[in-house]
Scaffold this active site. Structure first.
Site, PDB file in Angstrom:
ATOM      1  N   ASP A  92      -0.382  -4.916  -0.026  1.00  0.00           N
ATOM      2  CA  ASP A  92      -0.604  -3.555   0.446  1.00  0.00           C
ATOM      3  C   ASP A  92      -2.085  -3.429   0.800  1.00  0.00           C
ATOM      4  O   ASP A  92      -2.929  -4.118   0.224  1.00  0.00           O
ATOM      5  CB  ASP A  92      -0.187  -2.567  -0.653  1.00  0.00           C
ATOM      6  CG  ASP A  92       0.042  -1.182  -0.077  1.00  0.00           C
ATOM      7  OD1 ASP A  92      -0.163  -1.002   1.137  1.00  0.00           O
ATOM      8  OD2 ASP A  92       0.422  -0.281  -0.841  1.00  0.00           O
ATOM      9  N   ASP A 126       9.768  -1.478  -2.445  1.00  0.00           N
ATOM     10  CA  ASP A 126       9.001  -1.871  -3.631  1.00  0.00           C
ATOM     11  C   ASP A 126       8.826  -0.615  -4.473  1.00  0.00           C
ATOM     12  O   ASP A 126       8.810   0.493  -3.924  1.00  0.00           O
ATOM     13  CB  ASP A 126       7.620  -2.432  -3.254  1.00  0.00           C
ATOM     14  CG  ASP A 126       6.633  -1.345  -2.913  1.00  0.00           C
ATOM     15  OD1 ASP A 126       6.669  -0.845  -1.775  1.00  0.00           O
ATOM     16  OD2 ASP A 126       5.842  -0.947  -3.784  1.00  0.00           O
TER      17      ASP A 126
END
Ligand SMILES: [Zn+2]
Length: 373
Positions: free
Chosen positions: A79, A268
């Site tokens: 990320d 996620d």
């Protein structure tokens, strides 16, 4: 509805739908790569901001990337770190400054605190050092309470930063001599809060720039603070069907089922692992083969393991679960471990909750395959 079933990255197939737990700092707390493989986890999500702070991206590069560092041979998504850094500055203006160039904030390492400017370019360079298979553009997330002007600004910045991320990504591919078949992927992230017009503008501009996949940015929530599925539907329809649609941060099993039905295929979330450490174990209410999941997505319940009723429950959490914990231990033993606060409680609970997610994912793949055959 046509569902994307897989995408090829570096010559290997990433199957959809898929759920990756969060290994924010390079670890899924309390379990190791062997445990993760055993429960059927195929990928993890690490965070650029947290890894910058420790152990540092240059050390990871020396080590050959995060996968070697943590002995993980599955997939890794990194990320961008934007959400953490921007949240910090939104909460307290003294924590940093946001400019078109990037975000300046105080980076805490183990030994000291130093000002750091995170730019779209630096985010991508760091993700290359981390060695992720899927990288995510630095985006400007729309805060939940944003007015129209702020929403528009966040979308403008997200588009501008996405362009810069793509340029840097292409430059890094060239510098590292990657070709089309061995390169990582880059995803753009759609922002715009709960403003349909801005979300649409953002998605269309990102598609023009060209990305390998698209992410759902921010949490579009309603007045009750619950996920507003209408916005998920809008984003899923805006994103191209032949590319991965990644619902970042989503969610509990019911949210995943609803989002899969809409066309999202990659997820996620911290919930299964965080809940495991907070004594909340998951269990399906009815066996998966007995229900139509798309009609009954709320097919799961919590077992609050510290409740007295489990003190002498000499049976597993879920008799239909094939995880290491359910095959070897009773609820009574887990209850005991949580009561005496032994770290084994976290590991066994995490293994079980993650297995529930991988069972769900396998089941959803089966439904999708059946529908199209
Ligand atoms: Zn289990």
């Amino acid at each position: 509805m046509s569902y994307l079933k897989k995408v090829t990255i570096k010559g290997k197939e990433l199957l959809f739908p898929n759920f990756f737990p969060d290994a924010t700092r390079g670890v899924v707390r309390s379990v190791d790569s062997g445990d993760l493989k055993q429960v059927g986890i195929e990928g993890l999500v690490v965070n650029t901001y947290h890894l910058l702070s420790h152990p540092g991206s240059h050390l990871l590069k020396k080590f050959g990337g995060i996968k070697k560092f943590m002995n993980w041979n599955g997939w890794v998504i990194s990320d961008s770190g934007g959400f953490q850094v921007l949240s910090m500055v939104f909460k307290n203006k003294k924590m940093g400054r946001i400019t078109p160039k990037g975000v300046t904030f105080y980076l805490d390492t183990l030994n000291h605190r130093k000002p750091y400017l995170l730019t779209p370019e630096k985010s991508i360079q760091t993700q290359f050092r981390i060695g992720a298979d899927i990288m995510v553009c630095l985006d400007f997330f729309t805060p939940p309470n944003a007015d129209e002007l702020m929403t528009k600004r966040s979308v403008d910045m997200t588009i501008e930063w996405a362009k810069r991320c793509k340029e840097e990504f292409l430059e890094q591919l060239e510098n590292h001599h990657y070709n089309q078949s061995n390169r990582p992927l880059l995803f753009g992230v759609v922002q715009g809060g709960t403003n349909y017009k801005e979300r649409t503008r953002c998605a269309r501009e990102l598609i023009k720039i060209g990305f390998d996949g698209f992410g759902l940015g921010g949490w579009p929530v309603n007045d009750q603070g619950e996920i507003d599925y209408e916005f998920l539907k809008v984003d899923a329809q805006l994103m191209p069907d032949n590319k991965p649609k990644y619902a970042l941060g989503i969610g509990n099993p019911a949210a995943i089922i609803k989002a899969v039905e809409m066309g999202f295929n990659l997820f996620d979330c911290v919930l299964p692992t965080r809940d495991a450490r907070h004594q909340r174990l998951y269990r399906f209410k009815k066996d998966l083969t007995e229900v139509d999941l798309f009609d009954y997505p709320d097919n799961f319940e919590f077992v609050q393991i510290k409740k007295e009723i489990y003190k002498s429950a000499f049976y597993p959490i879920d008799k239909n679960c094939d995880c290491y914990t359910c095959r070897n231990y009773s609820l009574a033993y887990l209850h005991h471990l949580f009561k005496i606060r032994d770290s084994l409680a976290w590991r066994l609970a995490t293994i079980h909750n993650l297995r529930l997610y991988t069972r769900l994912i396998q089941f959803l793949r089966g439904i999708i395959n059946e529908q199209e055959d």
